[in-house]
Scaffold this motif. Structure first.
Motif, short mmCIF file in Angstrom:
data_model
loop_
_atom_site.label_atom_id
_atom_site.label_comp_id
_atom_site.label_asym_id
_atom_site.label_seq_id
_atom_site.Cartn_x
_atom_site.Cartn_y
_atom_site.Cartn_z
N HIS A 143 55.94 -41.88 20.19
CA HIS A 143 56.14 -40.81 21.16
C HIS A 143 57.51 -40.17 21.01
O HIS A 143 58.45 -40.80 20.51
N PRO A 144 57.66 -38.92 21.50
CA PRO A 144 59.00 -38.36 21.66
C PRO A 144 59.77 -39.21 22.67
O PRO A 144 59.18 -39.92 23.49
N SER A 145 61.09 -39.11 22.63
CA SER A 145 61.92 -39.87 23.56
C SER A 145 61.67 -39.45 25.00
O SER A 145 61.33 -38.29 25.30
N LYS A 146 61.83 -40.41 25.93
CA LYS A 146 61.94 -40.03 27.32
C LYS A 146 63.05 -38.97 27.43
O LYS A 146 64.00 -39.02 26.67
N PRO A 147 62.94 -38.00 28.35
CA PRO A 147 61.96 -37.88 29.43
C PRO A 147 60.70 -37.10 29.10
O PRO A 147 59.99 -36.69 30.01
N THR A 173 67.44 -42.07 35.09
CA THR A 173 66.99 -40.69 35.33
C THR A 173 65.94 -40.29 34.29
O THR A 173 65.08 -39.45 34.58
N TYR A 174 65.99 -40.89 33.09
CA TYR A 174 64.98 -40.57 32.08
C TYR A 174 63.59 -40.99 32.56
O TYR A 174 62.60 -40.27 32.35
N GLY A 192 69.46 -51.41 38.07
CA GLY A 192 69.41 -51.02 36.66
C GLY A 192 70.68 -50.42 36.11
O GLY A 192 71.78 -50.64 36.63
N TYR A 193 70.55 -49.61 35.05
CA TYR A 193 71.68 -49.15 34.26
C TYR A 193 72.16 -47.74 34.63
O TYR A 193 73.19 -47.29 34.11
N HIS A 194 71.44 -47.03 35.47
CA HIS A 194 71.92 -45.75 35.99
C HIS A 194 72.23 -45.91 37.47
O HIS A 194 71.60 -46.72 38.16
N ALA A 195 73.16 -45.12 37.96
CA ALA A 195 73.51 -45.17 39.39
C ALA A 195 72.28 -44.83 40.23
O ALA A 195 71.58 -43.85 39.97
N ALA A 196 72.03 -45.65 41.24
CA ALA A 196 70.83 -45.48 42.06
C ALA A 196 70.77 -44.10 42.71
O ALA A 196 69.70 -43.50 42.82
N ASP A 197 71.94 -43.58 43.12
CA ASP A 197 71.92 -42.29 43.82
C ASP A 197 71.66 -41.11 42.89
O ASP A 197 71.49 -39.97 43.35
N LEU A 199 68.98 -41.16 40.82
CA LEU A 199 67.58 -41.25 40.40
C LEU A 199 66.66 -40.27 41.12
O LEU A 199 65.75 -39.72 40.52
N LEU A 200 66.84 -40.08 42.42
CA LEU A 200 66.00 -39.18 43.22
C LEU A 200 64.51 -39.52 43.10
O LEU A 200 63.68 -38.67 42.79
#
Length: 221
Positions: A143-147, A173-174, A192-197, A199-200
């Motif tokens: 597959h192509p990369s996320k996103p 976010t991805y 996880g590895y991205h800031a929770a705020d 993510l939305l």
């Protein structure tokens, strides 16, 4: 088929805490090319992308040939670390229990959508006794990369579940952007590895004990 529902899991940073092995392999890859390793937060920010895309983000100023070498050095380093019998990243607390709850439901199917390679995912599933648990396994090889939504759309096609009965669980976010592009609901995790705020998501959970309830809330029980 319309009464089935699908829960799609990201792996690194969501199910498995793989940051130690990722950092170790990145360190070796950058050393092999004589480049300075970015800081931990920067490296972990690209977890979830395909390796080629990850190195485009981490090394925007190097040429394509060197990026290809970095990808290969990372893969070789990852395999070397595992052949040294180092402990692989553990499941996050409660992950196995949450999977067991969902897999016991006749109307719930499970899937994986990961930036890992087929070989990398197989190793993780084998290590944690999860081989055969997921009805659809989508990896970076195909597959192509996320996103890009390709992984989710393929999982929906393979399982026959409509978008409105599917949800993505992820830490980046991805993952959220991929789910949004595929037209499905999204659950973010705080560990996880991205800031929770950043993510939305449609729902946010702080531990795996809350997963089943969040799934019911978003796509029906």
């Amino acid at each position: 088929m319309s009464d089935l529902r699908l829960v799609i899991f990201d792996v690194d940073g969501t199910l498995v805490d793989s940051q130690a092995e990722i950092m170790a392999a990145m360190t070796l890859a950058f050393q092999a090319e004589g480049l300075a390793l970015p800081d931990r937060a920067t490296v972990l920010s690209i977890v979830g992308l395909s390796l080629a895309e990850a190195f485009r983000v981490l090394c925007p100023d190097v040429d394509e040939a060197q990026r290809v070498r970095l990808v290969e050095a990372y893969k070789a380093s990852f395999m070397q670390l595992r052949s040294d019998n180092r402990e692989m990243g553990p499941l996050f607390p409660g992950a196995m229990d949450a999977l067991d709850v969902l897999r016991a439901q006749d109307h719930t199917l499970l899937a994986v959508a990961t930036g890992k390679s087929r070989r990398g995912l197989d190793k993780v599933l084998e290590r944690h006794g999860l081989t055969g648990v997921f009805h659809s396994e989508q990896v970076a090889d195909h597959h192509p990369s996320k996103p890009n939504p390709s992984m989710i759309l393929t999982a929906l096609s393979e399982t026959g579940v409509p978008p409105q009965k599917a949800v993505m669980l992820g830490d980046t976010t991805y993952d959220m952007d991929m789910a949004r592009a595929a037209g499905i609901k999204k659950i973010g995790v705080t560990w996880g590895y991205h800031a929770a705020d950043a993510l939305l998501p449609d729902a946010m959970i702080e531990d795996f004990a809350a997963l089943a309830g969040a799934v019911d809330q978003l796509i029906g029980s």
